[in-house]
Write a protein that holds these residues in place. Structure first.
Motif, PDB file in Angstrom:
ATOM      1  N   TYR A 176       1.026  -1.192   0.093  1.00 26.70           N
ATOM      2  CA  TYR A 176       0.174   0.041   0.174  1.00 26.70           C
ATOM      3  C   TYR A 176       0.878   1.276   0.062  1.00 26.70           C
ATOM      4  CZ  TYR A 176      -3.979   3.175   1.059  1.00 26.70           C
ATOM      5  OH  TYR A 176      -4.880   3.981   0.846  1.00 26.70           O
ATOM      6  N   LYS A 233      -4.145   4.504  -5.456  1.00 24.13           N
ATOM      7  CA  LYS A 233      -5.587   4.091  -5.932  1.00 24.13           C
ATOM      8  C   LYS A 233      -5.239   4.026  -7.484  1.00 24.13           C
ATOM      9  CE  LYS A 233      -8.515   6.617  -2.410  1.00 24.13           C
ATOM     10  NZ  LYS A 233      -9.053   5.144  -1.950  1.00 24.13           N
ATOM     11  N   ASN A 259      -8.334   1.066  -3.696  1.00 28.76           N
ATOM     12  CA  ASN A 259      -7.333   0.875  -3.091  1.00 28.76           C
ATOM     13  C   ASN A 259      -6.362  -0.088  -3.941  1.00 28.76           C
ATOM     14  OD1 ASN A 259      -7.794   2.860  -1.312  1.00 28.76           O
ATOM     15  ND2 ASN A 259      -8.285   1.409   0.152  1.00 28.76           N
TER      16      ASN A 259
END
Length: 203
Positions: free
Chosen positions: A44, A163, A180
């Motif tokens: 992430y 994203k 995401n």
């Protein structure tokens, strides 16, 4: 060249593909159904198509599934990875790809022509592409051996670089704000994005 028809299907490499475009002796193809569920990236963090793990998989492990003869028919292309038109999010550098995901611009062009709607967002349109676009239903895709439709990734960035843009699985609307990039994996029970590989094929 054989008279291939836009939006008709052909078989190649064990998959059914939809013909989106044709130029000289080459066809632009996308899989007719979503063939896999994966995260866009394995961490992430801010990322673009050039460096994401999904691109590495498609041009590595997935590409290697094709036979040598089939690989020779897949044409390497330079993909332009433009910034998100609504948010200005970095699209990254141009990439050389054998296998790729479609971009925002390409899904607006090839699934009916919604290009003008992409370029001219309405005042209150910040999260979704035009909900009443007549072409939304053309972007729906079934999840491989399942009965229902599912959402699927585009290579374009969303409103932030953690994203990526996607196609909604219920109405085919474009999630231009993005989803995401890291969504877990199937064994964890997380909702991972659908993958519809695209390629240019020599015919």
């Amino acid at each position: 060249m054989q008279d291939f028809t836009i939006n008709s299907n052909i078989s190649f490499g064990g998959y059914e593909w939809r013909i989106l475009d044709k130029k000289d002796d080459a066809l632009l193809l996308v899989t007719e159904v979503i063939i896999d569920q994966r995260s866009y990236h394995d961490a992430y963090e801010d990322i673009t198509w050039a460096d994401c793990s999904l691109r590495k998989y498609l041009n590595g492990e997935f590409f290697e599934k094709f036979t040598d003869t089939e690989q020779q028919r897949i044409i390497p292309v330079t993909n332009k990875n433009v910034d998100n038109q609504w948010y200005g999010t970095n699209g990254g550098v141009d990439t050389e790809d054998y296998i790729f995901l479609l971009s925002l611009e390409e899904v607006c062009k090839y699934f009916g022509d919604s290009t003008m709607l992409l370029q001219n967002p309405k005042k209150n349109q910040r999260y979704w592409f035009e909900r009443k676009d007549a072409n939304n239903s053309k972007r729906l895709a079934r999840l491989y051996d399942k009965n229902g439709d599912w959402w699927w990734w585009l290579r374009s960035p969303g409103r932030l670089n953690n994203k990526a843009a996607y196609i909604h699985g219920t109405d085919g609307n474009i999630g231009i704000q993005g989803n995401n990039i890291l969504k877990g994996n199937i064994s964890d029970g997380w909702c991972t994005g659908g993958v519809r590989p695209a390629l240019w094929l020599k015919v």
